[in-house]
Write an enzyme that holds these catalytic residues in place. Structure first.
Site, mmCIF file in Angstrom:
data_model
loop_
_atom_site.group_PDB
_atom_site.id
_atom_site.type_symbol
_atom_site.label_atom_id
_atom_site.label_comp_id
_atom_site.label_asym_id
_atom_site.label_seq_id
_atom_site.Cartn_x
_atom_site.Cartn_y
_atom_site.Cartn_z
ATOM 1 N N ASN A 144 -8.144 2.380 -9.435
ATOM 2 C CA ASN A 144 -7.038 3.312 -9.647
ATOM 3 C C ASN A 144 -7.458 4.765 -9.745
ATOM 4 O OD1 ASN A 144 -4.681 1.452 -9.929
ATOM 5 N ND2 ASN A 144 -6.030 0.579 -11.468
ATOM 6 N N ASP A 155 -4.947 -1.912 -4.015
ATOM 7 C CA ASP A 155 -5.909 -1.371 -4.981
ATOM 8 C C ASP A 155 -6.784 -2.453 -5.605
ATOM 9 O OD1 ASP A 155 -3.971 -2.461 -6.610
ATOM 10 O OD2 ASP A 155 -3.578 -0.641 -7.766
ATOM 11 N N ALA A 214 0.825 -1.210 0.000
ATOM 12 C CA ALA A 214 0.000 0.000 0.000
ATOM 13 C C ALA A 214 0.855 1.254 0.000
ATOM 14 C CB ALA A 214 -0.916 -0.009 1.219
ATOM 15 N N ARG A 222 -3.572 8.643 -10.030
ATOM 16 C CA ARG A 222 -4.795 8.860 -10.818
ATOM 17 C C ARG A 222 -6.026 9.187 -9.969
ATOM 18 N NH1 ARG A 222 -4.502 3.632 -14.304
ATOM 19 N NH2 ARG A 222 -3.063 3.057 -12.650
HETATM 20 C C1 UD1 Z 1 0.242 -4.709 -10.900
HETATM 21 C C2 UD1 Z 1 0.913 -5.976 -11.439
HETATM 22 C C3 UD1 Z 1 0.128 -6.476 -12.661
HETATM 23 C C4 UD1 Z 1 -1.309 -6.721 -12.252
HETATM 24 C C5 UD1 Z 1 -1.938 -5.480 -11.615
HETATM 25 C C6 UD1 Z 1 -3.283 -5.818 -11.020
HETATM 26 C C7 UD1 Z 1 3.305 -5.706 -10.952
HETATM 27 C C8 UD1 Z 1 4.626 -5.387 -11.522
HETATM 28 N N1 UD1 Z 1 2.294 -5.675 -11.828
HETATM 29 O O1 UD1 Z 1 0.334 -3.700 -11.860
HETATM 30 O O2 UD1 Z 1 0.703 -7.665 -13.139
HETATM 31 O O3 UD1 Z 1 -2.058 -7.114 -13.396
HETATM 32 O O4 UD1 Z 1 -1.107 -4.990 -10.549
HETATM 33 O O5 UD1 Z 1 -3.906 -4.680 -10.524
HETATM 34 O O6 UD1 Z 1 3.191 -5.987 -9.790
HETATM 35 N N2 UD1 Z 1 3.295 -0.640 -4.573
HETATM 36 C C9 UD1 Z 1 4.075 -0.386 -3.465
HETATM 37 N N3 UD1 Z 1 5.336 0.116 -3.656
HETATM 38 C C10 UD1 Z 1 5.830 0.378 -4.883
HETATM 39 C C11 UD1 Z 1 5.020 0.127 -5.997
HETATM 40 C C12 UD1 Z 1 3.766 -0.393 -5.824
HETATM 41 O O7 UD1 Z 1 3.660 -0.617 -2.331
HETATM 42 O O8 UD1 Z 1 6.977 0.823 -4.951
HETATM 43 C C13 UD1 Z 1 1.957 -1.206 -4.365
HETATM 44 C C14 UD1 Z 1 0.861 -0.278 -4.848
HETATM 45 O O9 UD1 Z 1 0.401 0.532 -3.775
HETATM 46 C C15 UD1 Z 1 -0.202 -1.273 -5.307
HETATM 47 C C16 UD1 Z 1 0.588 -2.507 -5.718
HETATM 48 O O10 UD1 Z 1 1.868 -2.382 -5.148
HETATM 49 O O11 UD1 Z 1 -1.064 -1.633 -4.232
HETATM 50 C C17 UD1 Z 1 0.688 -2.674 -7.249
HETATM 51 O O12 UD1 Z 1 1.308 -1.547 -7.794
HETATM 52 P P1 UD1 Z 1 0.714 -0.792 -9.052
HETATM 53 O O13 UD1 Z 1 1.615 0.314 -9.396
HETATM 54 O O14 UD1 Z 1 -0.720 -0.483 -8.825
HETATM 55 O O15 UD1 Z 1 0.883 -1.935 -10.176
HETATM 56 P P2 UD1 Z 1 0.006 -2.125 -11.484
HETATM 57 O O16 UD1 Z 1 0.615 -1.334 -12.571
HETATM 58 O O17 UD1 Z 1 -1.418 -1.939 -11.195
HETATM 59 MG MG MG Z 2 -2.594 -1.004 -9.707
#
Ligand code: UD1
Ligand code: MG
Length: 427
Positions: free
Chosen positions: A227, A103, A10, A16
């Site tokens: 998102n 999310d 999280a 967005r």
């Molecule tokens: C991610 C998945 C994708 C999947 C999708 C589903 C990866 C690389 N990709 O993409 O395969 O289909 O979710 O919704 O995981 N977060 C952190 N720290 C960070 C980055 C992210 O805690 O440095 C958390 C975000 O808060 C989020 C989750 O990790 O809850 C996923 O990150 P997000 O950037 O939403 O990945 P997606 O592009 O949605």
């Molecule tokens: Mg996401």
């Protein structure tokens, strides 16, 4: 059942959403989004909950239940990195690890249980949740080796044209063998395009060296990502209907689900009927055989006992309403303790706020409150006491049991007799 913990990612900003509030705290069903996942993970049997937070760390920290272990990801370097920073906090935990993305808040407990069970019976290194989407754009696609054995996950940005045609997406919900997860993450390299460490790349390593399987979620609604605010409103609707249907299945009548809003942490008793345009919030508890609404709002963890009637245009906050008490029209009841079998006349107001502090109104059993009474709290009304229509009961007044107070400011009728004033009401 073997030990299982949950790690909820999280730390993302949720750009967005265009909000000052971190995404994890966006309200859903009356609670911060991340909280619904914490509840689901607990219901699915997770004994320990870890949350990785980054953006708005302090706010997230203050909003979370105290028994959740919080990990600070100071720099958001990707979902794989987010898991890596939790390694130390998880060192004393032994068991499998359910990893969730904050999310994806609509996941159902039954789905999580199924995933955990599949992982534990299959003895694989990781088991992930996939779903079939007609429009998979933007999601990671699951590439299979054979049967339900996974080869890898490719993100939209890195997918070939053929891979983009795959309609099975990665939900972002996994169960891992803990040690193998952290071992594989040490070997994950930054994605050359996004410069992030992807958790999905650990899946490919585990699939090459051991085995990874996938379970397919049957209800595409529950795996929908949230998102932006449009998706948030859609998620709210899904969650709201789920809550309402749950109550209807357990014997609560809801005349018009389309205009009824009940937070997920509210309790309702059997045969209570909720009439249209009603909002029940913030952990309020309503007993059996009550009638609530139309156009009622109950909030602030209020308690309404059995057979009470809360009617049209009535707001109740931080109050306790006794059994069979009726508050049927146009009232504001705040910070009140109301006994049993009380009748509150139309338009009664508790003036509970003096500009600085909130004060209590206490009303005893069987009291009868005349229409348009204003209680300037703190006030106490004894058992079986009455107020006249339009009475203004001023601050500090204590109406004794059986007393009758009328007028502005409200005075006891008995006092009028002592002062030789004509009595307005015969006993
Ligand atoms: C991610 C998945 C994708 C999947 C999708 C589903 C990866 C690389 N990709 O993409 O395969 O289909 O979710 O919704 O995981 N977060 C952190 N720290 C960070 C980055 C992210 O805690 O440095 C958390 C975000 O808060 C989020 C989750 O990790 O809850 C996923 O990150 P997000 O950037 O939403 O990945 P997606 O592009 O949605
Ligand atoms: Mg996401």
């Amino acid at each position: 059942m073997p030990n299982i913990g949950a790690l909820i990612l999280a730390a993302g900003k949720g750009t967005r959403m265009r909000s000052r509030l971190p995404k994890a705290l966006q309200p859903l069903g009356g609670r911060p989004m991340v909280e619904s996942l914490i509840s689901r993970a607990r219901e699915a049997g997770c004994s320990k909950i870890f949350v990785v937070a980054g953006h708005g760390f302090e706010e997230v920290k203050n909003a979370l239940p105290k028994d959740v272990t919080l990990v600070h990801q100071t720099e958001q370097l990707g979902s794989g990195h987010a898991v890596s920073v939790a390694e130390k906090a998880l060192s004393s935990f032994s068991g499998s690890l359910l990893v969730l993305y904050c999310d994806t808040p609509l996941l159902k407990t039954s789905t999580l249980k199924e995933l955990i069970q599949d992982h534990q019976s299959g003895q694989t290194d990781a088991t992930l949740l996939s779903a079939e989407f007609t429009n998979p754009f933007g999601y990671g696609r699951v590439v299979f080796k054979r049967g339900s054995f996974v080869e890898k996950i490719v993100e939209e940005n890195d997918a070939t044209d053929a891979e983009k045609k795959i309609s099975l997406i990665n939900v972002g919900c996994y169960v891992f063998h803990k040690k193998k997860l952290f071992d594989s993450l040490k070997r994950v390299k930054r994605n050359p395009k996004k410069k992030e460490y992807y958790l999905t790349d650990a899946i490919e390593i585990l699939a090459q060296e051991g085995s990874v399987t996938a379970v397919q979620a049957m209800d595409p609604q529950e795996v929908q990502g949230v998102n932006n605010r449009i998706e948030l409103a859609k998620a709210e609707e899904v969650l709201r209907n789920r809550v309402l249907e749950g109550w209807m299945e357990s014997g609560v009548g809801i005349r018009d689900p389309k205009t009824t809003f009940i937070d997920s942490n509210v309790q309702l008793g059997q045969d209570t009927v909720i009439l249209p345009h009603t909002v029940i919030e913030e952990g309020s508890v309503i007993g059996e055989r009550c009638v609530i609404g139309p156009f009622a709002r109950i909030r602030g963890a209020s308690r309404i006992e059995d057979k009470a009637v809360i009617g049209n245009f009535v707001e109740i906050v931080r109050s306790h309403v006794g059994r069979q008490t009726q508050i049927k029209h146009l009232s504001y009841i705040g910070d009140a303790e109301i006994g049993e079998n009380v009748n509150i006349g139309a338009g009664t107001i508790t003036a509970n706020f003096d500009g600085k502090d909130k004060h209590k109104t206490v009303i005893g059993n069987k009291a009868q409150i005349g229409s348009g009474t204003i209680f300037v709290a703190p006030v106490t009304v004894g058992q079986g006491a009455k107020t006249g229509a339009g009475a203004v009961v001023t601050k500090g007044t204590k109406i004794p049991d059986g007393g009758i107070y009328v007028g502005v400011p409200a005075k006891s009728l008995d006092q009028d007799i002592k002062n030789n004033k004509p009595r307005t009401k015969k006993k």
